[in-house]
Scaffold this active site. Sequence first.
Site, PDB file in Angstrom:
ATOM      1  CD  GLU A 199      -2.983  -1.195   2.238  1.00 49.30           C
ATOM      2  OE1 GLU A 199      -2.718  -0.625   3.305  1.00 49.30           O
ATOM      3  OE2 GLU A 199      -4.059  -1.762   2.030  1.00 49.30           O
TER       4      GLU A 199
ATOM      5  CD  GLU B 204      -3.546  -6.248   2.785  1.00 48.85           C
ATOM      6  OE1 GLU B 204      -4.417  -5.615   3.413  1.00 48.85           O
ATOM      7  OE2 GLU B 204      -2.333  -5.984   2.853  1.00 48.85           O
TER       8      GLU B 204
HETATM    9  C1  BG6 Z   1      -4.356  -3.105   4.934  1.00 52.32           C
HETATM   10  C2  BG6 Z   1      -2.987  -3.465   5.467  1.00 52.32           C
HETATM   11  O1  BG6 Z   1      -4.423  -1.739   4.830  1.00 52.32           O
HETATM   12  O2  BG6 Z   1      -5.461  -3.411   5.718  1.00 52.32           O
HETATM   13  C3  BG6 Z   1      -2.978  -4.600   6.465  1.00 52.32           C
HETATM   14  O3  BG6 Z   1      -2.100  -3.740   4.410  1.00 52.32           O
HETATM   15  C4  BG6 Z   1      -4.143  -4.448   7.406  1.00 52.32           C
HETATM   16  O4  BG6 Z   1      -1.733  -4.621   7.106  1.00 52.32           O
HETATM   17  C5  BG6 Z   1      -5.439  -4.497   6.603  1.00 52.32           C
HETATM   18  O5  BG6 Z   1      -4.155  -5.352   8.452  1.00 52.32           O
HETATM   19  C6  BG6 Z   1      -6.691  -4.424   7.444  1.00 52.32           C
HETATM   20  O6  BG6 Z   1      -6.661  -3.292   8.267  1.00 52.32           O
HETATM   21  P1  BG6 Z   1      -6.871  -3.376   9.827  1.00 52.32           P
HETATM   22  O7  BG6 Z   1      -6.547  -2.023  10.313  1.00 52.32           O
HETATM   23  O8  BG6 Z   1      -8.281  -3.753  10.025  1.00 52.32           O
HETATM   24  O9  BG6 Z   1      -5.914  -4.412  10.310  1.00 52.32           O
END
Ligand code: BG6
Length: 488
Positions: free
Chosen positions: A193, A387
């Site tokens: 990101e 993701e």
């Molecule tokens: C993404 C990141 O932005 O979102 C991850 O690359 C992160 O590292 C994921 O865990 C989910 O976000 P969060 O804050 O709910 O863990």
Amino acid sequence: MSTHNPVFPDNFLWGAAIAANQSEGAWNVDGKGPSVADAVQAKPKLSVKDYAGHMAISDENVADALNGLKDLEYPKRRGIDFYHRYKGDLALFAEMGIKVLRVSIAWTRIFPTGEDKSPNEAGLKFYEDLFIEMRRYNIEPLVTLSHYEMPLVLSEKYNGWVHRNVVDAFVRFSNVCFERYKDLVLYWLTFNEIDSIIRHPFTTAGIREEKSTEGKSEEDIYQALHHQFVASAMVTRDCHKVIPGSKVGCMLTKLTTYPRTCHPDDVEATLKKNLENYFYSDVQVKGYYPPLIKRELELRGINIEMQHIDLDIIRQHTVDFVSFSYYMSMTESVQPDAERTPGNTVLGVKNPYLPASEWGWQVDPVGLKISLLELYDRYQKPLFIVENGMGAKDVVVDGKIHDEYRIEYFRSHFEQMLAAVHEGVDLLGYTSWGTIDIISAGTSQMSKRYGFIYVDQDDEGNGTLERLRKDSFYWYKKVIATNGADLS
Ligand code: BG6
């Protein structure tokens, strides 16, 4: 109307994703140095609405973190102890049938301060063993070189990526990894990101406002971003050289934004939001700064120092594929009082047509299809969803977790993913976020769970760390076994 049944390609890479700083724990074990993630304290009293803006870190916070007395308040230091338990966890991933696992390498396991004379053998060996174990299960490693875990010492000494020396340190670290893992890893991502530097400059790039000259903190962020673009292109070049046939991707937070209304002012504001979001992948895929962004920076008085080779390097060494995270969509409005809701470290305008998670992130499967179509049309490069998932609180009843809400989230997203593939998008694979419950990046909570595998640990670090299969575990296993044909 098409007469073909939509199907995923035969070699589609179904998988899972985690990051070192949120899962490994063992933050000061076997020679590992402190990273920026180890300096992020839990803030249990923070309200959901404030999550998006709470990620700045002060010099005082870092000094507190470094005195090392309050480990328990820094959940990323403990993670889920993947460092010691990875064999059992990989066995569970293999049982689910995953074909690819996205992990990151903690830079500070290899170079504890970022500029050490020689790499730390214990750190190198840990990842070597991890990749060998993955290969034993025929799991393809997909490795991120930088996922919110740069050496804290580089933040302290240079204000992170603002200083050019960090480019050299990162290129050196990456080359050590390429040499050591060249027979084990083919798929690499440079910066997780990369756009997040604007939203949380400390965790992404070690930048602290207090270390910037007054009035220059915004310019520093763009300077650091430029350094990351250059470093990303350099390591893409080196990876191709050291590992023939390797594939290197960029990684974007896909913050798909719709106009809140069809008022032309909302449409224009939305266009600008989306152009801003595409800026980062445009540079890494097309190999140059987009003219509208260049002009915008000029109008804002932001001046980026560049060495004469920089633009050539960026132009010559573009990425092989485009990866992205997708969790939610949002809308944009020029109305100052438009109702807002949190998303992935952003505060977007609420969309009245969408439900939201407990943390306010708006669930929008069609937005995933829109994102795939937009990205593929724009770049015509293979895409990789690295993701996607929904943070939720799970309840354990008699050792079971009935997480239909999670299954529903994934099912609806897979349907849209399949539709996009059917309509011509070249999609290499999909790695769901979390897969096993880990510490949240944004809130440092454990109770914000993304996994198909439950981990017995609470927000304060209590629990046995036992792993339990959720209902969604069996569901994902079936999806993979049928290559997405059975989503029921
Ligand atoms: C993404 C990141 O932005 O979102 C991850 O690359 C992160 O590292 C994921 O865990 C989910 O976000 P969060 O804050 O709910 O863990």
